[in-house]
Design a protein around this motif. Structure first.
Motif, PDB file in Angstrom:
ATOM      1  N   GLY A   1      -0.794  -3.701 -25.897  1.00  0.00           N
ATOM      2  CA  GLY A   1      -1.168  -5.106 -25.996  1.00  0.00           C
ATOM      3  C   GLY A   1      -2.556  -5.256 -25.422  1.00  0.00           C
ATOM      4  N   PRO A   2      -3.158  -6.455 -25.555  1.00  0.00           N
ATOM      5  CA  PRO A   2      -4.547  -6.625 -25.115  1.00  0.00           C
ATOM      6  C   PRO A   2      -4.765  -6.363 -23.620  1.00  0.00           C
ATOM      7  CG  PRO A   2      -3.564  -8.701 -25.837  1.00  0.00           C
ATOM      8  CD  PRO A   2      -2.630  -7.626 -26.245  1.00  0.00           C
ATOM      9  N   ASP A   3      -3.728  -6.450 -22.792  1.00  0.00           N
ATOM     10  CA  ASP A   3      -3.914  -6.073 -21.388  1.00  0.00           C
ATOM     11  C   ASP A   3      -2.787  -5.147 -20.922  1.00  0.00           C
ATOM     12  OD1 ASP A   3      -1.765  -7.709 -21.268  1.00  0.00           O
ATOM     13  OD2 ASP A   3      -2.642  -9.194 -19.923  1.00  0.00           O
ATOM     14  N   GLU A   4      -2.250  -4.369 -21.869  1.00  0.00           N
ATOM     15  CA  GLU A   4      -1.095  -3.539 -21.543  1.00  0.00           C
ATOM     16  C   GLU A   4      -1.230  -2.166 -22.184  1.00  0.00           C
ATOM     17  OE1 GLU A   4       2.586  -5.398 -22.538  1.00  0.00           O
ATOM     18  OE2 GLU A   4       3.794  -3.781 -21.699  1.00  0.00           O
TER      19      GLU A   4
END
Ligand SMILES: [Zn+2]
Lengths: 192, 93
Positions: free
Chosen positions: A75-78
């Motif tokens: 994900g975008p921060d994962e």
């Protein structure tokens, strides 16, 4: 004794050859990293010796101080950092050090999923029975990493070669997925 | 099955998504100042247009992120998708 989620399935998966070379790679180290600060992401990449993926739905791989490591975009921060067994404590410490005071988290999730490697000329045909993502090499080249559904169970799928994929599946769903794989291969197996 | 274009992951099967109702419903600035009727309107009352409708969707089985989409309620066409925090794009139904 520790038993891997698909230990009972090894013979039935091996019997899928030559349609599919299917085997569990058990007990891989896996760490879920939540971070959005670009400096922290760069610092984590350089301590591992493997830069974190910058594009969505891709993964990176390489060898560094912690050995062979892959970093998967979830994900975008994962991100999910994967490595050979028994590396999770070391990598967790290294990544937490690199995170420093930036906002983020590093959590050992090694027990959450097991790893299945699938290889063979029919791998895309078999997966297409239960996965709607277009896995044609033109749209899913080597280095692709997607979280999606395979036969209605959540998976992380990495394209690691021309006819080779790695599937991460939740441990409690692994037996179901193995049963589904065996069934999906049936029509390609020679009639005895 | 219909494909929904996640702003992060691209087109994916509808079964990977979860519906989150009308988008851009602002939380009241001072909730305690609201009457019961005003609070009920905030919690329960939503638009029900025939045509383009801005909605929240979550890509549950993929990147697990919420995003917004403009869907034509008459045709189920997704006219636009955009990330949380971005303004609703102009659409022509
Ligand atoms: Zn997504």
């Amino acid at each position: 004794m520790t038993v891997s989620p698909l230990a009972a399935w090894s013979d039935r998966l091996a019997a899928l050859a030559p349609v599919l070379d299917a085997a569990e790679v058990p007990f891989r180290s896996q760490l879920t990293v939540r971070v959005s600060d670009p400096d922290a992401i760069a610092a984590m990449g350089s301590t591992l010796g493997v830069g974190f993926p910058s594009a969505a739905c891709t993964f990176t791989s390489g060898t560094g101080p912690c050995g062979d490591v892959e970093v998967l975009w979830l994900g975008p921060d994962e991100f999910l950092v994967t490595a050979p067994p028994d590396q999770q404590v070391t990598i967790e410490e290294v990544l937490r050090g690199a995170l420093g005071t930036a906002w983020g988290s590093v959590v050992d999730t090694s027990a959450q999923r097991t790893t299945v490697v699938l290889q063979g000329p029919r791998v895309r045909d078999v997966l297409a029975h239960g996965c709607s993502v277009d896995l044609h090499p033109a749209s899913a080249p080597r280095g692709t990493c997607v979280q999606t559904l395979l036969a209605r169970t959540g998976i992380v799928l990495q394209v690691t070669g021309d006819d080779r994929v790695t599937v991460l599946v939740r441990s409690s769903f692994a037996g179901y997925l193995a049963a589904w794989l065996v069934d999906a291969c049936t029509e390609y197996l020679a009639v005895p | 099955m219909q494909l929904i274009p996640c702003p992060w992951c691209g087109p994916r099967e509808e079964a990977e998504f979860h519906y989150g109702g009308q988008a851009h419903v602002a939380y009241p600035e001072d909730p305690s100042a609201l009457t019961d009727e005003e609070w009920a309107r905030y919690v329960f009352f939503r638009e029900n247009p025939s045509g383009p409708f801005a909605e929240r969707w979550s890509h549950n089985a993929g990147c697990r992120r919420w995003f917004n989409a403009v869907r034509d309620t008459r045709t189920h066409d997704l006219l636009a998708v955009y990330r949380v925090g971005e303004p609703m794009p102009e659409v022509t139904a």
